[in-house]
Design a protein around this motif. Structure first.
Motif, PDB file in Angstrom:
ATOM      1  N   TYR A 173      -4.017  -4.015  -6.434  1.00  0.00           N
ATOM      2  CA  TYR A 173      -4.417  -2.680  -5.987  1.00  0.00           C
ATOM      3  C   TYR A 173      -4.980  -1.922  -7.186  1.00  0.00           C
ATOM      4  O   TYR A 173      -4.431  -1.994  -8.285  1.00  0.00           O
ATOM      5  N   ALA A 177       0.828  -1.213   0.000  1.00  0.00           N
ATOM      6  CA  ALA A 177       0.000   0.000   0.000  1.00  0.00           C
ATOM      7  C   ALA A 177       0.860   1.260   0.000  1.00  0.00           C
ATOM      8  O   ALA A 177       0.603   2.204  -0.752  1.00  0.00           O
ATOM      9  N   GLY A 209      -6.091   1.370  -3.686  1.00  0.00           N
ATOM     10  CA  GLY A 209      -6.613   0.563  -2.589  1.00  0.00           C
ATOM     11  C   GLY A 209      -6.561  -0.907  -2.948  1.00  0.00           C
ATOM     12  O   GLY A 209      -6.675  -1.278  -4.120  1.00  0.00           O
TER      13      GLY A 209
END
Length: 326
Positions: free
Chosen positions: A308, A68, A317
């Motif tokens: 993602y 992330a 995300g």
């Protein structure tokens, strides 16, 4: 041969920029890892976790955090730096107590989203799926049967299409089961659908994907490979033959297309009428990024696939988590 001769050679500045981009990605992943792995170590110490399986599980959670942070920073790069970073992939090794994480970040934009299909009459996504299957060398009748079976699997009724299958078929199998009547969760689910044999799966695995979204995201023309030619044929224009699609992909300059306009200026693309092209399906930045991590702790090994999605603001995300091979 002829194309290579006409393509300008990579300059020292290009090579330097590529190396810099690689180092940036390594640095981003490593910096993110320092925090995550340090927290991992403290958690393991506090919990006094000793099993290799638990070590692997905690490492998997940390890998999600690492991904992330890394992808958020990656998406802040300008188009040129991002293009080079995606082009020059390399494995990154992140050690942790009693184990190691080997990670690779790649563009995951270029695939057909099977969840874009709907049961509506004349569904465009279904037509494009059949075109994709035919572009991959399947007979039209086989392509229609696969598309019908998939649509029957996700629709809510029990009436099979002409070449599809519903509960009336699945209920007669040696181990009977019912159609899901909802969209797919992951690619492995295809194995339960009529017609999706291991041979078919091998043929389409690199071209299809399953997203939570019900729409088809843009292809990244900067990372399309020759193996992706069927995607251009099915999603961009049915007027592109296989050789035409290969020609367009091979025509990408060493420095990349850099803009959609440059791609659209290609002579083969220009020869296709505007109404026969789907210009909205192409872009020059990734819409999806995949982090593949192999986590080893003692004799325990786990492969983690994390996807993602980036939005229009450049944020990303986690939308999909899969373990093992599929």
């Amino acid at each position: 041969g002829g194309l290579s001769a006409m393509t300008p050679s990579r300059t020292p500045n290009d090579r330097g920029a590529a190396l810099l981009s690689i180092l940036m990605i390594v640095a981003v992943m490593s910096v993110a890892a320092l925090t995550a792995v340090d927290a991992l170590g403290r958690s393991l110490s506090l919990a006094q976790v000793s099993s290799q399986r638990s070590q692997t599980m905690w490492a998997a959670h940390s890998t999600e955090s690492i991904g992330a942070v890394a992808i958020a920073r990656l998406l802040k790069l300008d188009d040129d730096a991002l293009r080079l970073a995606m082009k020059n992939q390399q494995d990154i090794t992140l050690p942790f107590e009693r184990g190691v994480i080997q990670a690779r970040l790649s563009d995951d934009s270029n695939c057909f989203n099977l969840n874009a299909i709907s049961a509506e009459p004349g569904d465009v996504a279904t037509v494009r799926l059949r075109a994709l299957l035919e572009a991959q060398g399947m007979f039209p009748s086989d392509a229609r049967a696969l598309a019908d079976s998939l649509t029957d699997w996700i629709d809510r009724d029990t009436e099979p299409r002409a070449y599809g299958a519903e509960d009336s078929y699945y209920g007669t199998l040696k181990i009977p089961y019912r159609a899901a009547n909802t969209h797919l969760e992951n690619l492995s689910e295809l194995r339960a659908i009529k017609g999706f044999t291991p041979e078919v799966m091998d043929a389409i695995r690199s071209l299809v994907c399953v997203r939570p979204s019900r729409s088809q995201s843009a292809l990244n023309i900067e990372t399309l490979t020759e193996a992706d030619a069927p995607l251009l044929m099915a999603l961009y224009s049915s007027e592109l033959g296989h050789e035409d699609a290969l020609s367009v992909i091979r025509a990408r300059p060493l420095s990349g297309w850099q803009s959609r306009d440059a791609f659209l200026a290609n002579s083969r693309i220009q020869s296709i009428a505007a109404e026969a092209r789907n210009d909205t399906i192409i872009g020059v930045r990734p819409t999806h990024l995949r982090l593949t991590a192999r986590i080893t702790s003692g004799s325990t090994q786990e492969t983690l696939h994390l996807v993602y999605a980036s939005d229009t603001t450049g944020k990303a995300g986690l939308i999909q988590r899969t373990t093992g091979d599929f």
